[in-house]
Design a protein around this motif. Sequence first.
Motif, short mmCIF file in Angstrom:
data_model
loop_
_atom_site.label_atom_id
_atom_site.label_comp_id
_atom_site.label_asym_id
_atom_site.label_seq_id
_atom_site.Cartn_x
_atom_site.Cartn_y
_atom_site.Cartn_z
N PHE A 1 7.20 8.85 -2.46
CA PHE A 1 6.09 7.99 -2.09
C PHE A 1 6.29 7.45 -0.68
O PHE A 1 7.40 7.45 -0.14
CB PHE A 1 5.93 6.83 -3.08
CG PHE A 1 7.12 5.93 -3.21
CD1 PHE A 1 7.23 4.76 -2.44
CD2 PHE A 1 8.14 6.21 -4.11
CE1 PHE A 1 8.32 3.93 -2.57
CE2 PHE A 1 9.25 5.37 -4.23
CZ PHE A 1 9.34 4.23 -3.46
N GLU A 2 5.20 7.03 -0.05
CA GLU A 2 5.20 6.53 1.32
C GLU A 2 4.51 5.17 1.36
O GLU A 2 3.68 4.87 0.50
CB GLU A 2 4.49 7.51 2.25
CG GLU A 2 5.12 8.90 2.23
CD GLU A 2 4.26 9.94 2.95
OE1 GLU A 2 4.84 10.87 3.54
OE2 GLU A 2 3.02 9.83 2.88
N LEU A 3 4.84 4.36 2.36
CA LEU A 3 4.29 3.01 2.46
C LEU A 3 3.51 2.83 3.75
O LEU A 3 3.92 3.31 4.81
CB LEU A 3 5.40 1.97 2.39
CG LEU A 3 6.30 1.99 1.15
CD1 LEU A 3 7.30 0.85 1.21
CD2 LEU A 3 5.47 1.90 -0.14
N GLU A 4 2.40 2.10 3.65
CA GLU A 4 1.55 1.84 4.81
C GLU A 4 1.62 0.38 5.26
O GLU A 4 1.65 0.08 6.45
CB GLU A 4 0.10 2.23 4.49
CG GLU A 4 -0.85 2.12 5.66
CD GLU A 4 -1.71 0.86 5.62
OE1 GLU A 4 -2.36 0.57 6.64
OE2 GLU A 4 -1.72 0.17 4.58
N ILE B 1 -0.93 -1.78 -4.48
CA ILE B 1 -0.29 -2.12 -5.75
C ILE B 1 0.19 -3.56 -5.67
O ILE B 1 0.88 -3.94 -4.71
CB ILE B 1 0.89 -1.18 -6.03
CG1 ILE B 1 0.38 0.27 -6.14
CG2 ILE B 1 1.64 -1.59 -7.29
CD1 ILE B 1 1.47 1.31 -6.10
N THR B 2 -0.17 -4.37 -6.65
CA THR B 2 0.15 -5.80 -6.63
C THR B 2 1.04 -6.17 -7.80
O THR B 2 0.81 -5.73 -8.93
CB THR B 2 -1.14 -6.63 -6.67
OG1 THR B 2 -1.93 -6.33 -5.52
CG2 THR B 2 -0.83 -8.12 -6.68
N ALA C 1 0.85 -1.19 0.00
CA ALA C 1 0.00 0.00 0.00
C ALA C 1 0.88 1.24 0.00
O ALA C 1 1.69 1.43 0.90
CB ALA C 1 -0.92 0.00 1.21
N ALA C 2 0.75 2.07 -1.04
CA ALA C 2 1.60 3.25 -1.21
C ALA C 2 0.75 4.47 -1.54
O ALA C 2 -0.38 4.36 -2.02
CB ALA C 2 2.61 3.01 -2.33
N ARG C 3 1.32 5.65 -1.26
CA ARG C 3 0.69 6.90 -1.65
C ARG C 3 1.80 7.91 -1.97
O ARG C 3 2.96 7.70 -1.64
CB ARG C 3 -0.22 7.45 -0.56
CG ARG C 3 0.51 8.03 0.62
CD ARG C 3 -0.44 8.72 1.60
NE ARG C 3 0.30 9.39 2.66
CZ ARG C 3 -0.26 10.07 3.65
NH1 ARG C 3 -1.57 10.16 3.72
NH2 ARG C 3 0.48 10.66 4.57
#
Length: 549
Positions: free
Chosen positions: A541-544, A518-519, A481-483
């Motif tokens: 970008f950042e990751l959750e 994202i897969t 999971a990224a944003r």
Amino acid sequence: MKKQMGLSRSLWKKIILAQLSISLAFGIYGCDSEKMTVEKKQKVENESTEIQQESEGEKMRMTTTEMEKIFESVLPEKAYKEIGNHNPVMTQRFGADPYAMVYDGRVYLYMTCDEPMLDENGEILENDYSNIYKINVISSADLVNWTDHGSVYAASKNGAATWGNNSWAPAAACKEIDGKMRFFLYFANSGNGIAVLTSDSPTGPFTDPLGEALISRATPTCAEVTWLFDPAVLMDDDGSAYIYFGGGIPSEDKAANPGTARVAKLSDNMISLDGDPVIIENVSYLFEDSGINKINGIYYYSYCSNFNVPNEKEDEIGFSSGEIITMSSDNPMGPFTLCGPILKNPQYYFGRGGNNHHCMFEFEGQWYMAYHTRILEEAMGINKGYRSTNIDKVTFDEEGNIEMIQGTLTGVEQFGALNPYQKVEAVTMGVMGGIETTQYGEKSIECGSGDMIVTGIHTGSWIGVYGVDFGTRHVEEFSVAARGKGTGYIKICMDSLDGEVLGYAEIDPDDAMEFTEITTQIDRKIAGKHDIYFIFSGKGFELESWYFN
């Protein structure tokens, strides 16, 4: 929000079904458009066009060969601890005066947040502890991979206890009250009293139920305590609770027996005292750092000895300056009898000394010691008194006495394993290089602790997790999971930073504010336990979270 990277099995199925739908439609209606309804024909053509566009979009994404070329020039940043070493437990922030609470199969560590002090030129100053008003929280189910829960805003005008200036040396406890589990966080307002915060969660948000100190110099027997700080809490088997605190030397002639250690029983609500504090008598060469544990029915009070122990006295009393000393009793309020030292000063193990602060805890039948050192600041090229937390194993001799604990860089062995098929918070790590973490969500941002995300990602930064147990399954996909507004790539390696490559993920979030899942395809069989490393290229970008399918 979720999107696929690469032609997934699900997409192939959609393409095949669309083709079958077209064939079937034309097989039934023939080529005569009058026999085929406009609606049916249009629906089939739209579905075919959408899937074809989706397929073409995915085909435009980078091939494995192109990804390999990108990472040929990516040099992983140096970590602040060697891969395979589990100490210090956290390297993204300093964390001193550790205190452990075990709850629901996890160990929660609460630590003084040694916030670096800077001069007008941005140079790091000597740590004088005045800049501390936050308490760091991390947790682990295996003692080597730690999830970052942020920093509780505990004191100062922006903290829960607005009346307090500092938040030193936390202690934590939990108790079911009126059918609901409640969590309590105790800390010192510098050396002038003990505060208590409460929460419905071990990670907060924490609030101040009193609006003032739980223990102050107005509390009976406490006015003469030199340092009214360093709390420790015992939850006894019968549900009763006790708090231990105090330290300091009233005068040089009292160094051998300062008389500044205190214990008090806590009320059932955990936020008031059930009676006046009493003096813990004959605490030899007390400096600071209360500790309390019940082991095999015996109460062990522990503390750090002061730095006034004469060399000629060491053989007589059995310990040196700056060591962790134990005393024992069959009653939680004493009297206690001297047992002996169990942990030498950090200088003995690591070359840099200072105050010695500890906490013993039991997890899954094994006892451990959490304590702070200065090995993180040394790895960072700093020599200003900033501390970080280690954990090592506690052992007992045949008679049940605590043996001398060995401080190590290796740390403890992993308990159990990390499950890759459940969602793993991206801020869970055993080792890392060049990343940062920050609060995520309104409550966490407001209170300092709670949900966290990985930030500061750039080319060469990376995260490693230990002992990931894949079992014997066939792994098909990896999801993250990224944003953010930036784009980049993740290289997924097994067992080392330059180990076997499991796959690549292309990070191109659909939203700068909300996380997109994202897969990417893995499509291979992986057996047993492996360390997994995520190496990054790009930024913005950042990751959750992440998981394998």
